[in-house]
Design an enzyme around this catalytic site. Sequence first.
Site: not given
Ligand code: ADE
Length: 239
Positions: A90, A200, A174, A176-177, A13
Site C-alpha cells: 500500500t 490515503d 509514497k 516505505m520499502e 496486504e
Molecule cells: N503506506 C501507505 N500510506 C503511506 C504513506 N502515506 N506514507 C508512507 N507509506 C504509506
Amino acid sequence: MNRIVIQIAMEAEATGVIDRLGLREVADAFGEGLPWRVNQGEVDGAEIVLVRPGLDEHFGVDQIGTQPAAVLAELAVRTFGASVVINAGTAGGFAAKGAAVGDVYVSSSRVCFHDRRIAIPGYDAYGVGSYPCADMSEMAHELGLKQGIVTTGNALDLPEADLAMMAEYGGEVKEMEAAAIAWVCAMHNVPFIGLKSITDLVDGEHATEDAFLANLNLASERLTEELVDAIQWLARNGV
Ligand code: ADE
C-alpha cells in the site's frame, strides 16, 4: 524457469493473494527462529515465491520499512534466484496528481528515496538512489493500471523537506520499502517492479494514519486483484 518473487511488508496486504493463488507456507526458509515468512506455488507454469518480513519480536507489529525490506530482498534473491521481483503493498497518493483511494499504480522509470538528505557532492545523489524499474507500460496499459514514480522513506508523515525532495524527481506514490528492494535488485541485475495500492491521500483532508487504517482492507483487496492479474500477465509474457 520463470521465477517471480513477490515481496510484501504487511501480513494484511498478503493474505488475499496467498488465498487466491493457494500458496503453501515454507517453514524456516531462511533459518530457524527468524521472523521471515515464505509461501510458494505455481501460476501458469511460473514459480511464485512470496516473502514477507514477519512480525517484530519486541513490538509485535509487521516489520515495515527499509531495513527489513533490504535484508529480506537479499535473502530471497540469493536463496531462490529471481527472474523478477515485484514489491507489492500500500502507499500514499496525491489528490493533486489524480490519485484516489483504491487506485493501483505500477512503478514507472525509477524509484527514489525522499528522506536521505546528504548535502555533500556525490553523497547527495547516493541519498536519492534512483534505482531502475522494469518498463511495464504494456502491462499497465493492458490491465488498466496507473503508472507513477514510487518514492520511499521511513516515515508515514510528510515533512516539507521530504516533499521538496519528491518534487525534484516527480515522486507521486509514497511508501516505505520499494527503493530498498530496488537497490538489492540493481546489485543482482534482477528486474524490479513496484505495485502499490493507495490507502490515503497525503494532500487530502484526513490525517494519514486515520485514512490508512480506515482504507487498509479496501486497498489490500484492490491490491490482491491487480497483483493476481499482474502475476498471470508476467507468467505469460515475462518482463
Ligand atoms: N503506506 C501507505 N500510506 C503511506 C504513506 N502515506 N506514507 C508512507 N507509506 C504509506
